[in-house]
Motif scaffolding. Structure first.
Motif, PDB file in Angstrom:
ATOM      1  N   HIS A  46       0.898  -1.123  -0.063  1.00 46.86           N
ATOM      2  CA  HIS A  46      -0.048   0.002   0.030  1.00 46.86           C
ATOM      3  C   HIS A  46       0.858   1.475   0.076  1.00 46.86           C
ATOM      4  CE1 HIS A  46      -3.710   2.451   0.917  1.00 46.86           C
ATOM      5  NE2 HIS A  46      -2.841   3.191   1.606  1.00 46.86           N
ATOM      6  N   GLU A  47       1.536   1.167   0.977  1.00 46.99           N
ATOM      7  CA  GLU A  47       2.435   2.662   1.040  1.00 46.99           C
ATOM      8  C   GLU A  47       3.465   3.037  -0.031  1.00 46.99           C
ATOM      9  OE1 GLU A  47       4.129   3.000   5.355  1.00 46.99           O
ATOM     10  OE2 GLU A  47       2.878   0.935   5.433  1.00 46.99           O
ATOM     11  N   ARG A  48       4.013   1.906  -0.508  1.00 48.77           N
ATOM     12  CA  ARG A  48       5.062   2.075  -1.702  1.00 48.77           C
ATOM     13  C   ARG A  48       4.023   2.312  -3.045  1.00 48.77           C
ATOM     14  NH1 ARG A  48       9.514  -2.637  -1.955  1.00 48.77           N
ATOM     15  NH2 ARG A  48      10.902  -1.595  -0.305  1.00 48.77           N
ATOM     16  N   ALA A  49       2.836   1.666  -3.485  1.00 49.47           N
ATOM     17  CA  ALA A  49       2.121   1.909  -4.364  1.00 49.47           C
ATOM     18  C   ALA A  49       1.350   3.322  -4.479  1.00 49.47           C
ATOM     19  CB  ALA A  49       0.736   0.896  -4.377  1.00 49.47           C
ATOM     20  N   LEU A  50       1.176   3.717  -3.266  1.00 48.68           N
ATOM     21  CA  LEU A  50       0.604   5.078  -3.123  1.00 48.68           C
ATOM     22  C   LEU A  50       1.418   6.338  -2.894  1.00 48.68           C
ATOM     23  CD1 LEU A  50      -2.702   4.383  -1.419  1.00 48.68           C
ATOM     24  CD2 LEU A  50      -2.411   4.378  -3.749  1.00 48.68           C
ATOM     25  N   GLN A  51       2.544   5.981  -3.030  1.00 52.01           N
ATOM     26  CA  GLN A  51       3.717   6.991  -2.808  1.00 52.01           C
ATOM     27  C   GLN A  51       3.569   8.316  -3.688  1.00 52.01           C
ATOM     28  OE1 GLN A  51       5.988   6.085  -0.141  1.00 52.01           O
ATOM     29  NE2 GLN A  51       6.489   8.357  -0.147  1.00 52.01           N
ATOM     30  N   ASP A  52       3.221   7.943  -4.910  1.00 49.97           N
ATOM     31  CA  ASP A  52       3.115   9.151  -5.774  1.00 49.97           C
ATOM     32  C   ASP A  52       1.631   9.527  -6.435  1.00 49.97           C
ATOM     33  OD1 ASP A  52       5.843   9.671  -6.060  1.00 49.97           O
ATOM     34  OD2 ASP A  52       6.048   8.075  -7.519  1.00 49.97           O
ATOM     35  N   VAL A  53       0.682   9.116  -5.404  1.00 44.40           N
ATOM     36  CA  VAL A  53      -0.488   9.127  -5.628  1.00 44.40           C
ATOM     37  C   VAL A  53      -1.373  10.272  -4.943  1.00 44.40           C
ATOM     38  CG1 VAL A  53      -2.864   7.943  -6.095  1.00 44.40           C
ATOM     39  CG2 VAL A  53      -0.703   6.802  -6.589  1.00 44.40           C
ATOM     40  N   GLY A  54      -2.081  10.713  -5.479  1.00 47.41           N
ATOM     41  CA  GLY A  54      -2.924  11.876  -4.918  1.00 47.41           C
ATOM     42  C   GLY A  54      -4.484  11.617  -5.091  1.00 47.41           C
ATOM     43  N   ALA A  55      -5.281  10.939  -4.257  1.00 51.87           N
ATOM     44  CA  ALA A  55      -6.826  10.590  -4.682  1.00 51.87           C
ATOM     45  C   ALA A  55      -7.948  11.377  -4.048  1.00 51.87           C
ATOM     46  CB  ALA A  55      -6.773   9.174  -4.524  1.00 51.87           C
ATOM     47  N   ILE A  56      -8.743  11.735  -4.641  1.00 52.66           N
ATOM     48  CA  ILE A  56     -10.110  12.550  -3.832  1.00 52.66           C
ATOM     49  C   ILE A  56     -11.041  11.506  -4.440  1.00 52.66           C
ATOM     50  CG2 ILE A  56     -11.630  14.311  -3.890  1.00 52.66           C
ATOM     51  CD1 ILE A  56      -9.054  15.026  -2.671  1.00 52.66           C
ATOM     52  N   VAL A  57     -11.789  10.706  -3.295  1.00 53.61           N
ATOM     53  CA  VAL A  57     -12.613   9.857  -3.511  1.00 53.61           C
ATOM     54  C   VAL A  57     -13.944  10.363  -3.250  1.00 53.61           C
ATOM     55  CG1 VAL A  57     -13.338   7.284  -3.480  1.00 53.61           C
ATOM     56  CG2 VAL A  57     -11.103   7.834  -3.431  1.00 53.61           C
ATOM     57  N   GLU A  58     -14.949  10.177  -4.326  1.00 52.19           N
ATOM     58  CA  GLU A  58     -16.129  10.751  -4.086  1.00 52.19           C
ATOM     59  C   GLU A  58     -16.406  12.285  -3.648  1.00 52.19           C
ATOM     60  OE1 GLU A  58     -18.008   8.145  -1.298  1.00 52.19           O
ATOM     61  OE2 GLU A  58     -18.653   6.821  -2.847  1.00 52.19           O
ATOM     62  N   TRP A  59     -15.784  12.602  -2.509  1.00 48.45           N
ATOM     63  CA  TRP A  59     -15.817  13.997  -2.243  1.00 48.45           C
ATOM     64  C   TRP A  59     -14.522  14.623  -1.366  1.00 48.45           C
ATOM     65  CZ3 TRP A  59     -17.905  18.536  -3.385  1.00 48.45           C
ATOM     66  CH2 TRP A  59     -18.156  19.725  -2.539  1.00 48.45           C
ATOM     67  N   PRO A  60     -14.021  15.493  -1.429  1.00 44.06           N
ATOM     68  CA  PRO A  60     -12.934  16.091  -0.657  1.00 44.06           C
ATOM     69  C   PRO A  60     -13.676  16.377   0.885  1.00 44.06           C
ATOM     70  CG  PRO A  60     -13.349  17.738  -2.412  1.00 44.06           C
ATOM     71  CD  PRO A  60     -14.323  16.749  -2.685  1.00 44.06           C
ATOM     72  N   SER A  61     -13.926  15.360   1.680  1.00 38.53           N
ATOM     73  CA  SER A  61     -14.536  15.369   2.875  1.00 38.53           C
ATOM     74  C   SER A  61     -13.195  15.991   3.931  1.00 38.53           C
ATOM     75  CB  SER A  61     -15.218  14.018   3.455  1.00 38.53           C
ATOM     76  OG  SER A  61     -15.655  13.580   2.517  1.00 38.53           O
ATOM     77  N   LEU A  62     -13.005  17.300   3.985  1.00 40.75           N
ATOM     78  CA  LEU A  62     -12.111  17.764   4.629  1.00 40.75           C
ATOM     79  C   LEU A  62     -12.804  18.134   6.241  1.00 40.75           C
ATOM     80  CD1 LEU A  62     -11.225  20.414   1.725  1.00 40.75           C
ATOM     81  CD2 LEU A  62      -9.567  18.541   2.531  1.00 40.75           C
ATOM     82  N   PHE A  63     -11.826  18.304   6.989  1.00 37.16           N
ATOM     83  CA  PHE A  63     -12.345  18.590   8.457  1.00 37.16           C
ATOM     84  C   PHE A  63     -13.061  20.144   8.635  1.00 37.16           C
ATOM     85  CE2 PHE A  63      -9.306  15.243   8.601  1.00 37.16           C
ATOM     86  CZ  PHE A  63     -10.222  14.085   9.034  1.00 37.16           C
ATOM     87  N   PRO A  64     -14.117  20.299   8.488  1.00 35.56           N
ATOM     88  CA  PRO A  64     -14.596  21.718   8.573  1.00 35.56           C
ATOM     89  C   PRO A  64     -14.164  22.586   9.597  1.00 35.56           C
ATOM     90  CG  PRO A  64     -16.233  20.141   9.273  1.00 35.56           C
ATOM     91  CD  PRO A  64     -15.077  19.325   8.972  1.00 35.56           C
ATOM     92  N   TYR A  65     -13.877  21.974  10.801  1.00 28.66           N
ATOM     93  CA  TYR A  65     -13.162  22.845  11.949  1.00 28.66           C
ATOM     94  C   TYR A  65     -11.703  23.057  12.012  1.00 28.66           C
ATOM     95  CZ  TYR A  65     -12.640  18.125  13.176  1.00 28.66           C
ATOM     96  OH  TYR A  65     -12.317  16.585  13.212  1.00 28.66           O
ATOM     97  N   LEU A  66     -11.147  22.937  11.100  1.00 30.41           N
ATOM     98  CA  LEU A  66      -9.578  22.965  10.812  1.00 30.41           C
ATOM     99  C   LEU A  66      -9.470  24.044   9.586  1.00 30.41           C
ATOM    100  CD1 LEU A  66      -7.795  19.541  11.257  1.00 30.41           C
ATOM    101  CD2 LEU A  66      -8.107  21.354  13.021  1.00 30.41           C
ATOM    102  N   LYS A  99     -13.648  24.236  -1.908  1.00 35.92           N
ATOM    103  CA  LYS A  99     -13.552  22.695  -1.113  1.00 35.92           C
ATOM    104  C   LYS A  99     -12.885  21.833  -2.275  1.00 35.92           C
ATOM    105  CE  LYS A  99     -16.716  22.886   2.567  1.00 35.92           C
ATOM    106  NZ  LYS A  99     -18.216  22.753   2.647  1.00 35.92           N
ATOM    107  N   GLN A 100     -13.464  22.014  -3.581  1.00 31.71           N
ATOM    108  CA  GLN A 100     -12.885  21.191  -4.419  1.00 31.71           C
ATOM    109  C   GLN A 100     -11.496  21.325  -4.814  1.00 31.71           C
ATOM    110  OE1 GLN A 100     -14.204  18.421  -5.752  1.00 31.71           O
ATOM    111  NE2 GLN A 100     -16.005  18.344  -6.159  1.00 31.71           N
ATOM    112  N   ARG A 101     -11.161  22.798  -4.851  1.00 32.80           N
ATOM    113  CA  ARG A 101      -9.923  23.532  -5.123  1.00 32.80           C
ATOM    114  C   ARG A 101      -8.924  22.919  -4.132  1.00 32.80           C
ATOM    115  NH1 ARG A 101      -9.129  29.040  -7.717  1.00 32.80           N
ATOM    116  NH2 ARG A 101     -11.172  28.999  -9.149  1.00 32.80           N
ATOM    117  N   ILE A 102      -9.488  22.856  -2.876  1.00 29.66           N
ATOM    118  CA  ILE A 102      -8.482  22.357  -1.646  1.00 29.66           C
ATOM    119  C   ILE A 102      -8.261  20.942  -1.904  1.00 29.66           C
ATOM    120  CG2 ILE A 102      -8.225  22.156   0.851  1.00 29.66           C
ATOM    121  CD1 ILE A 102      -7.405  24.963   0.046  1.00 29.66           C
ATOM    122  N   GLY A 103      -9.225  20.310  -2.258  1.00 29.40           N
ATOM    123  CA  GLY A 103      -9.362  18.793  -2.877  1.00 29.40           C
ATOM    124  C   GLY A 103      -7.916  18.456  -3.627  1.00 29.40           C
TER     125      GLY A 103
END
Lengths: 322, 281
Positions: free
Chosen positions: A69-89, A135-139
Motif C-alpha cells: 500500500h505505502e509504496r504503491a500510493l507514494q506518488d498518488v493523490g486521490a479524492i474519492v467521491e468528495w473532498p471531505s475535509l475537516f470543517p473545524y480546521l 473545497k474542490q480546489r483544496i481537494g
C-alpha cells in the motif's frame, strides 16, 4: 503507471465490479465513464486501496495497492467521491494532517501548489466557511501534494456551477501540461471527459466495455449512410454484411423521398460496404460517414442491447425497411 | 506516526465537543456546590462523622468536595465523552468521509489505528488531570481544607466503604488517582475504538461503548457474577480504590492495572486486525 488485472468486487451475491482489466500508461488522462451504479467509485476505491477486491489485483508503478500500500500510493493523490475535509480546521491544517507532514519543506510545497490552484489567500481560513468550489480546489491541492505524479479524481466537478467546472477543467489541463501528471477522472459528464481526457474507459454493469484513446471513439466510429437501389437487394447486402463486419444498429431513414440505409460502424468500412453493394449489382447514389460524439458511443455501449460494439452483430429482426 | 498523533490531537483540540465536556464538568461543579450550599452537608458524611467521632465541618472540606465532583465526572461524564470521541475516530470519519482522504495516502491502516489509539490515551490522561486540577483549585477557593480526610470507597472492590487519612496523603493519592483514571477511561476508549472499526456509524459505535460500560456496572453488582467480577471492566476501572487504603494494596492494584493493560492491548489489537481488512466504503 496503473495496471488492473481481473479486478472483481462482490457485496454478498451482488457483483459490483466484474473482471476489470485496465492499463493506464504514464502521462495520460483517463476518463472513466459509466452510468450511475456502473461501479466507477468501487473501482476507484479498489485502486486507491480503500476497498479490498474479491479477486484480481491493482498495481501502481509495479507495486500491489493492497499488499504494498505505502509504496504503491507514494506518488498518488486521490479524492474519492468528495473532498471531505475537516470543517473545524483551516485549509493548511487539513493539508498537513491528511498528508501527515509538518516540515518546512512541506509548508513551502503547500504555498506553491495553493498558488497554482489560486487558493493561497484562504489557506488559513476554516474549511467550514468555504464554498463547494473552494473545497474542490483544496481537494485538488491535497491530491497534488506533496509531489503527486498520479491524480485519481472521482467526479471532481460534482456540485460545481458551470463557472467552477470550467475553472477546474483548466486547472486539470495545466496540471497535466506543466507538471506532466497522469490523471484518472471518473465522471458521468461526457462533455467534461471529452474536453480533458486523452483516453476513455467505459464501465457498464461493472465491466469495462470499451477502453481506448478518445480519438478512436469520436473519429473512428460513426454512422455510415448509403443510398442504394434496388432496395431489396441492398437490404440483403446489409444483412449479409452484418454477419461478417463489425456493424451494428442498422436502420433506414426517408428524406425527400430518398431511402437511406444507416449503420453504426468504423469509418474505414465505407469502402468495404460500398464494394459489397456494387458487387451485388446495386446502384449506389450516396455514401458518407457521419462522425459521432462521445455521447453517442456512450449511449450505445451502456444500452443493454449493445454492450460490446467491437464484436456485436445486430440481430436480423431489427433490420427493417420502411 | 508521531506526526499523525499530533494531527489527531489537533483535531481533538479543534472540535467543539472537547469544550462541551469541560463545560459539563463546570456545570457539575456548580450544581454540586449549589446543592451542598443549600442543604448543608451530605447525609452520608454526617452519618460517617458520627461513627468516627468527627464533626461534619471537619469531614466536608475542599478535598471532600473535589472528590465528590470528580466522582460524578469520572464515572459519568468522561466515559460518555471518551466513547463519543472513540466512536467518532473511525466510524465517524468513515461516515463523514474524512478517513477516505487519510487512507488513500501512503500510510498503513495500522498506522492510522495506532495514531488514533495513542492520541485517545493522551487525551484521556490530559483530560483527567486538567479536570482534577481545575476542580481542586475551585474547591480550595470555595472551602477550607481539614487535617483529616474521610475517603469514600467502593465496597464491591475493596470490601470497605470508607477510610480516614491525613490531608497531604489524600492530596497525593488523589493526584495519582486522576492520572490512573485516565488510563482506565483509555481502556474504555479502546473498546469503543474497536466497535468503531466494526461499524460504519458513529452513533452505533458510541452507544455500543457506553452500553458495555454501564452494563458492566450492572453485572458487577449481581451476586451471580462473583466469578467473573475481577475481570469486569467496571471492576478493573475501579482499581484506583486500592490506592486509597491506609496501606495501599499494591498487589491488587497492580493486578487491576494489568487487567486494564490487557483490555487495551486486546482491543487495540482487534481494532488493528479488523480495520486492516475492512472496506472503507
Amino acid at each position: 503507471m496503473l495496471e488492473c488485472c481481473g479486478l472483481c468486487k462482490s457485496y454478498g451475491r451482488t457483483e459490483v465490479v466484474k473482471d476489470v482489466d485496465l492499463l493506464l500508461p504514464e502521462g495520460k488522462i483517463l476518463g472513466l465513464l459509466g452510468p450511475n451504479g456502473a461501479g466507477k467509485s468501487t473501482l476507484i476505491k479498489m485502486i486507491t486501496g480503500l476497498v479490498w477486491p474479491s479477486g484480481g489485483n491493482a498495481s501502481i508503478n509495479g507495486y500491489d495497492v493492497h499488499n504494498e500500500h505505502e509504496r504503491a500510493l507514494q506518488d498518488v493523490g486521490a479524492i474519492v467521491e468528495w473532498p471531505s475535509l475537516f470543517p473545524y480546521l483551516t485549509a493548511r491544517e487539513n493539508l498537513k494532517l491528511i498528508v501527515g507532514r509538518r516540515d518546512k519543506e512541506f509548508n513551502n510545497m503547500i504555498e506553491e501548489v495553493s498558488r497554482f490552484v489560486d487558493m493561497s489567500s484562504v489557506l488559513d481560513k476554516k474549511v467550514g466557511t468555504f464554498s463547494t468550489g473552494m473545497k474542490q480546489r483544496i481537494g485538488l491541492t491535497l491530491a497534488m501534494l506533496p509531489a503527486s505524479r498520479f491524480l485519481i479524481l472521482d467526479e471532481p466537478t460534482n456540485g460545481l456551477d458551470p463557472g467552477g467546472m470550467i475553472e477546474l477543467r483548466q486547472i486539470l489541463k495545466r496540471i497535466h501540461a506543466e507538471r506532466g501528471a497522469t490523471i484518472m477522472i471518473s465522471s458521468h459528464l461526457l462533455g467534461e471527459v471529452e474536453q480533458i481526457c486523452t483516453d476513455v474507459a467505459i464501465l457498464h454493469q461493472g465491466r469495462i466495455v470499451a477502453n481506448k484513446p478518445l480519438a478512436d471513439f469520436t473519429e473512428q466510429r460513426g454512422t455510415l449512410i448509403f443510398q442504394a437501389t434496388p432496395l431489396e437487394k441492398a437490404k440483403e447486402v446489409f444483412k449479409q454484411a452484418a454477419q461478417s463486419l463489425p456493424i451494428t444498429n442498422m436502420r433506414t431513414e426517408q428524406t425527400k423521398g430518398e431511402i437511406s440505409f444507416l449503420v453504426d460502424a468504423d469509418h474505414n468500412l465505407v469502402s468495404e460496404v460500398n464494394r459489397l453493394l456494387i458487387n451485388a449489382g446495386c446502384a449506389v447514389s450516396h455514401a458518407s460517414f457521419k462522425r459521432r460524439h462521445l455521447e453517442d458511443v456512450f449511449t450505445e455501449l451502456t444500452t443493454d442491447s449493445y454492450q460490446k460494439y467491437d464484436s456485436a452483430i445486430l440481430p436480423q429482426e431489427t433490420l427493417h425497411v420502411d | 506516526m508521531w506526526t499523525d498523533v499530533w494531527g489527531e490531537l489537533i483535531k481533538l483540540k479543534s472540535q467543539r465537543k472537547s469544550y462541551v465536556v469541560l463545560l459539563g464538568h463546570l456545570g457539575i461543579l456548580i450544581l454540586l456546590y449549589m446543592s451542598v450550599s443549600s442543604t448543608g452537608f451530605t447525609g452520608f458524611a454526617r452519618q460517617v462523622g458520627r461513627d468516627v467521632g468527627l464533626r461534619p465541618e471537619e469531614i466536608f472540606d475542599a478535598f471532600y468536595f473535589s472528590r465528590m465532583v470528580m466522582g460524578v465526572t469520572f464515572l459519568m461524564l468522561l466515559p460518555i465523552y471518551i466513547c463519543t470521541l472513540a466512536g467518532d475516530m473511525i466510524a465517524g470519519e468513515i461516515q463523514e468521509g474524512g478517513l477516505k482522504l487519510t487512507a488513500t495516502r501512503p500510510r498503513s491502516r495500522s498506522r492510522i489505528v495506532l495514531s488514533k489509539a495513542i492520541s485517545l490515551g493522551i487525551c484521556s490522561i490530559i483530560l483527567c488531570i486538567v479536570t482534577s486540577l481545575f476542580t481542586l483549585l475551585c474547591s480550595i477557593l470555595l472551602f477550607d481544607v481539614s487535617e483529616t480526610q474521610i475517603i469514600i470507597l467502593n465496597p464491591n472492590i475493596v470490601g470497605m466503604s470508607f477510610c480516614l487519612m491525613k490531608s497531604d496523603t489524600a492530596l497525593f493519592r488523589m493526584l495519582c488517582t486522576c492520572g490512573l483514571y485516565g488510563f482506565s477511561i483509555f481502556a474504555l476508549g479502546c473498546i469503543t475504538l474497536f466497535y468503531s472499526t466494526l461499524v460504519s456509524r458513529m452513533t452505533t459505535a458510541t452507544v455500543l461503548g457506553m452500553t458495555t460500560y454501564f452494563v458492566s456496572y450492572f453485572i458487577e453488582i449481581m451476586p451471580q457474577a462473583s466469578s467473573i467480577r475481577p475481570y469486569l471492566l467496571s471492576h478493573v476501572m475501579g482499581g484506583w480504590n486500592y490506592l486509597w487504603l491506609n496501606t495501599p494494596a499494591w498487589d491488587r492494584f497492580l493486578y487491576s492495572q494489568l487487567h486494564l493493560a490487557m483490555y487495551i492491548f486486546v482491543f487495540v489489537g482487534l481494532s488493528l486486525t479488523v480495520f486492516s481488512y475492512r472496506d472503507i466504503r
